[in-house]
Every structure is written in structure tokens, then in C-alpha cells.
Design a protein around this motif. Structure first.
Motif, mmCIF file in Angstrom:
data_model
loop_
_atom_site.group_PDB
_atom_site.id
_atom_site.type_symbol
_atom_site.label_atom_id
_atom_site.label_comp_id
_atom_site.label_asym_id
_atom_site.label_seq_id
_atom_site.Cartn_x
_atom_site.Cartn_y
_atom_site.Cartn_z
ATOM 1 N N THR A 298 5.296 5.165 -11.854
ATOM 2 C CA THR A 298 6.469 4.429 -12.301
ATOM 3 C C THR A 298 6.044 3.209 -13.119
ATOM 4 O O THR A 298 4.917 2.717 -12.969
ATOM 5 N N ASP A 300 6.720 0.094 -12.802
ATOM 6 C CA ASP A 300 6.311 -1.083 -12.041
ATOM 7 C C ASP A 300 4.887 -0.948 -11.518
ATOM 8 O O ASP A 300 4.146 -1.938 -11.441
ATOM 9 N N VAL A 301 4.466 0.278 -11.195
ATOM 10 C CA VAL A 301 3.072 0.491 -10.767
ATOM 11 C C VAL A 301 2.120 0.257 -11.932
ATOM 12 O O VAL A 301 1.101 -0.433 -11.804
ATOM 13 N N SER A 327 -3.400 7.554 -2.629
ATOM 14 C CA SER A 327 -2.079 8.174 -2.495
ATOM 15 C C SER A 327 -2.191 9.573 -1.883
ATOM 16 O O SER A 327 -1.402 9.947 -1.010
ATOM 17 N N SER A 332 1.431 9.862 0.202
ATOM 18 C CA SER A 332 2.500 8.914 -0.072
ATOM 19 C C SER A 332 2.640 8.718 -1.570
ATOM 20 O O SER A 332 1.660 8.835 -2.324
ATOM 21 N N THR A 335 3.306 3.390 -5.100
ATOM 22 C CA THR A 335 4.176 2.228 -5.295
ATOM 23 C C THR A 335 3.299 1.019 -5.589
ATOM 24 O O THR A 335 2.081 1.058 -5.366
ATOM 25 N N PRO A 336 3.886 -0.073 -6.087
ATOM 26 C CA PRO A 336 3.070 -1.282 -6.307
ATOM 27 C C PRO A 336 2.364 -1.744 -5.040
ATOM 28 O O PRO A 336 1.218 -2.180 -5.091
ATOM 29 N N ASP A 337 3.035 -1.611 -3.881
ATOM 30 C CA ASP A 337 2.413 -2.041 -2.628
ATOM 31 C C ASP A 337 1.233 -1.145 -2.282
ATOM 32 O O ASP A 337 0.176 -1.631 -1.841
#
Length: 451
Positions: A298, A300-301, A327, A332, A335-337
Motif C-alpha cells: 500500500t 502508506d507502507v 510478512s 500477515s 502494514t506500516p507497523d
């Protein structure tokens, strides 16, 4: 990472690329370039992670001197505490250039074995490399007609080898005779030719070509007989209108011990620098490499990963491989986290029981080294000395790997993350050729080490 997940050469290659990004941060550039530049991850054999090396000498050195560091790095990446290592001599090493065996005339033909991934289509162009890319494309399409020689310089991992191999592959497809070689290989072949009295054969091999591509030319410096041989090879090719493309880690004038007559010839054509990628270019590289890996990340990543100040493209690609592997392990989505957690251990681990250095102490130390007040450092004055001190402060804070770019900006007088990124990139580039600035950084480190 479970063994079955890294059985394939593709997975092993990605893991090793990530490991190289970390190892490069732990070693000085000459050491890394000498022992790791042509290594690759091959896969698993009998429970051991196998690393491909160009020759038995490199295998012996890594086994005896680097095994612990390599194992520690791979254990951190794979999560396998009992990971074992093995080294295997491969035909071409990472670069794809093959050292011919004595008496093997077919291997000495002018055709080169290139890495097919290193073509112009896969090269991401940005402000940091636009001139070098345009000049390389011109040299490949019209050899000997424009920039001759073309001299490309920049730090390790920024794409010099990629461009040289792209030139070679493009020219070969057009029917040109190409020889691609590293400075180390040229020296080794020259020494062997002298020892085995094959000087005429050596000269013929390097002078009867349409393009000569010499990577890491700084390796020739200080080797008088090798420099003498290359001087005459250069003259012969240049006088015949043949294309010469050279790469080095610094411009000709900054290569220590290089003969003046070679230095002047290297500057006859065009000298093009490749700088560390800016944030926009890092974003383009990440997006392209993610697409090649079949991963959907994404925006944001990608923005998070691109915002981190990275010294070279190899390290950037290593970060991406690490995030994707993390990942897969956790099953999973990225994501940014998750990316933040995957990359949090990339920083050099602190010495056990060593207290962390607070930002105030770091800023006070930088101010003292530049003989200015902390108020000036954090203020709005833009005098050259103060502006440089402020940029160095951002660079030092960033090197601690404790604060984000936004946090560093707030610590240094409420600057933006973009300002911090630009400042760190600028100081990183200047350290390559500014000995005064390098001594200033050493002074800061020494003062911090004593507190």
C-alpha cells in the motif's frame, strides 16, 4: 525461517541480499567490496545455508574470519538459532563475470556473461543518476561516438555495476564485441599473463574489442606495472575510436596513488556521478522491486520505507526483502507497523550495558565541536558554519537509529522530516570527499565515547 521456506535459490538469494545490506553497515567499504561483492545465496544443503563465492580464497577467508558475523546476521533474519553455514565456489560469482582458466581459449572470447537483471529497463532513473544513465545509454547505442571515456563514480551499491552491465548487454545485442571486467580481475589476469609469458595474448584480448567496461578501476591504483599495461590498452582503444567505460568509488582526481597520466585520460570524456537516492527515487525503486516480487504494498507502507534515509540501493532492496519475508513468516499483510517491526533490528546492536546517549547530549556535543552555542544550533540563523553544524546534528541523531525523521526535526528546532532527509543525504555525500568534515564527525564520536 523454516528450512522448507528457503529451499529455493530465489528465497536464499533474497535472504542473502538482505544480509548483505546489514553486513555492509558493519564493515568498511574496501573490506566489504573485497570479500562480499561477488557472493550470492544459493539455497540449503543438508540443513546448511549455502553461500556462493567466486573462488576458494574468498571461501577460506569468510570461513575463518567472518563466519560468526555472517551466522549472527542470518540467524537474526531467519529466526533459526541453529543455522549452519556452508560456502561453495560458483562459476561466475555475483557479477556474472567469469575468470578464465589458463589455456581455456573459449572462456577468453570477447563475449561476457552478464547478469540479465542488470539491463536498462530495470534501472530506476532519478535526480541522483540521471546524467550517468543518459551517458551510459548513449555509450551503449553509439559506442565511441560521444562520451569517451565515460567515467561513472559513486559509493558502493548505487548502480555503477548495473549501468556497466546494461551497456554491455545492449552493445552485445547490436553485434558489438564487449569485454567487461573488474579492476581486480584485470590485475589478476595481467599478473598471470606475465608469470606464464602470455603477454601478447593478454594484450590481444583487451585491445581487440569494441567496448571495454572496467568496474572498480581504483583497484589499479598503486600497481605500477598494471597501470602501465592499462595505460597502453587505453591509448590503443581510444585512438581506434573504441568505447571505454570506467567506474570507481570516487572521481579520478580523488583516487589516491593513481598515475597522473591515467588520471588525465580518465577525465578526457565525461565524468558522471551517481549520488544516494532521494526520497522520491527510493519510492520509485521500492515500487518497482515490489512489483517484480509480486507483492502488493500500500502507498502508506511504501511511503514509510522510502522516508528512511538509506545510503544505497542494495540496502533499500534488502529492507524490502526483509519486510516481505517477515510478512510471510507471520502470514500477515504488510502494514506500516509490520514494516517498522521488521526493520527495527537493522540498526547496529548497542554494546551490552552501554547507556543510550540522549539527544540533548548529542546536540550539545555537536555544538561544542563546531564552537557554537546550542541556541544557535537549534535557532534560525543560516550562516554556513551553523547550517553545516545543524545538518551534522541531524546526521548524528539519525545514525543512532532511535528517532524517526519527524522526531529528529522536532529535536533540531522544529524542522520538517523532508529537511532532515535532505540534510542527512547531503552530509552522507560530503563525507565521501570532505576530509575536514570526516574529521569533525570522528571528533564528535570520540567526545561522545568518552561521556
Amino acid at each position: 525461517m523454516p528450512t522448507e521456506e528457503i529451499q529455493s535459490a530465489t528465497d536464499a538469494g533474497k535472504i542473502w541480499e538482505t544480509a548483505l545490506g546489514e553486513l555492509e553497515c558493519s564493515l568498511n567499504r574496501p573490506n566489504f567490496r573485497t570479500w562480499y561483492a561477488r557472493t550470492t545465496g544459493l539455497g540449503f544443503e543438508d540443513g546448511r545455508f549455502i553461500i556462493g563465492v567466486p573462488n576458494s580464497f574468498v571461501a577460506e577467508y569468510l570461513e575463518q574470519n567472518q563466519r560468526s558475523l555472517i551466522a549472527k546476521t542470518l540467524i537474526k533474519l531467519t529466526g533459526r538459532d541453529n543455522l549452519q553455514l556452508g560456502f561453495k565456489v560458483t562459476a561466475g560469482g555475483k557479477t556474472g563475470a567469469v575468470r578464465p582458466a589458463p589455456g581455456d581459449t573459449s572462456a577468453r572470447s570477447e563475449g561476457c556473461r552478464f547478469n540479465p537483471r542488470y539491463d536498462f529497463d530495470a534501472f530506476i532513473v532519478g535526480n541522483a543518476n540521471r546524467l550517468a544513465h543518459a551517458a551510459a545509454l548513449s555509450a551503449a547505442q553509439k559506442p565511441g561516438e560521444g562520451y569517451n571515456p565515460l567515467f561513472i563514480h559513486g559509493s558502493s551499491g548505487l548502480g555503477k555495476t548495473h549501468l556497466l552491465q546494461a551497456i554491455g548487454q545492449t552493445a552485445e545485442r547490436a553485434g558489438k564485441t564487449v569485454r567487461y571486467v573488474s579492476g581486480e580481475q584485470f590485475t589478476s589476469e595481467f599478473v598471470s599473463a606475465i608469470r606464464e609469458r602470455r603477454g601478447d595474448e593478454f594484450r590481444e584480448r583487451y585491445r581487440n574489442v569494441d567496448l571495454l567496461l572496467l568496474d572498480d578501476v581504483q583497484f589499479l591504483a598503486g600497481k605500477s606495472q598494471t597501470e602501465e599495461s592499462f595505460f597502453h590498452t587505453f591509448n590503443e582503444l581510444h585512438n581506434s575510436g573504441k568505447q571505454i567505460v570506467l567506474s570507481a568509488d570516487s572521481p579520478p582526481k580523488a583516487i589516491a596513488q593513481l598515475e597522473d597520466r591515467l588520471r588525465s585520460r580518465f577525465e578526457w570524456g565525461l565524468t558522471a556521478e551517481i549520488s544516494p537516492p532521494d526520497e522520491k527515487m527510493r519510492l520509485s525503486i521500492l515500487r518497482s522491486r515490489a512489483e517484480q516480487a509480486g507483492a502488493e504494498l500500500t502507498p502508506d507502507v511504501l511511503d514509510y520505507m522510502a522516508s528512511e534515509v538509506i545510503r544505497n540501493i542494495r540496502e533499500l532492496e534488502g529492507n524490502l526483502n526483509r519486510v516481505l519475508a517477515y510478512s510471510r513468516l507471520l502470514r500477515s499483510a504488510v502494514t506500516p507497523d509490520l514494516a517498522r517491526r521488521a526493520l527495527k533490528n537493522l540498526a547496529a546492536e548497542p554494546v551490552e550495558n552501554k547507556p543510550e546517549t540522549g539527544p540533548e547530549l548529542l546536540l550539545d556535543t555537536v555544538a561544542a565541536c563546531f564552537e557554537i552555542t546550542p541556541e544557535d544550533l537549534l535557532g534560525r540563523r543560516r550562516d554556513k558554519e551553523i547550517a553545516t553544524a545543524r545538518q551534522v546534528a541531524m546526521y548524528v541523531l539519525k545514525s543512532q537509529n532511535l528517532w524517526s525523521l519527524g522526531e529528529i526535526g522536532r529535536l533540531v528546532g522544529d524542522r520538517t522530516a523532508a529537511t532532515v532527509s535532505h540534510s542527512c543525504d547531503k552530509i552522507g555525500r560530503e563525507l565521501e570527499f570532505n576530509p575536514l568534515l570526516k574529521r569533525k564527525l570522528i571528533d564528535i564520536e570520540n567526545r561522545l565515547g568518552g561521556k
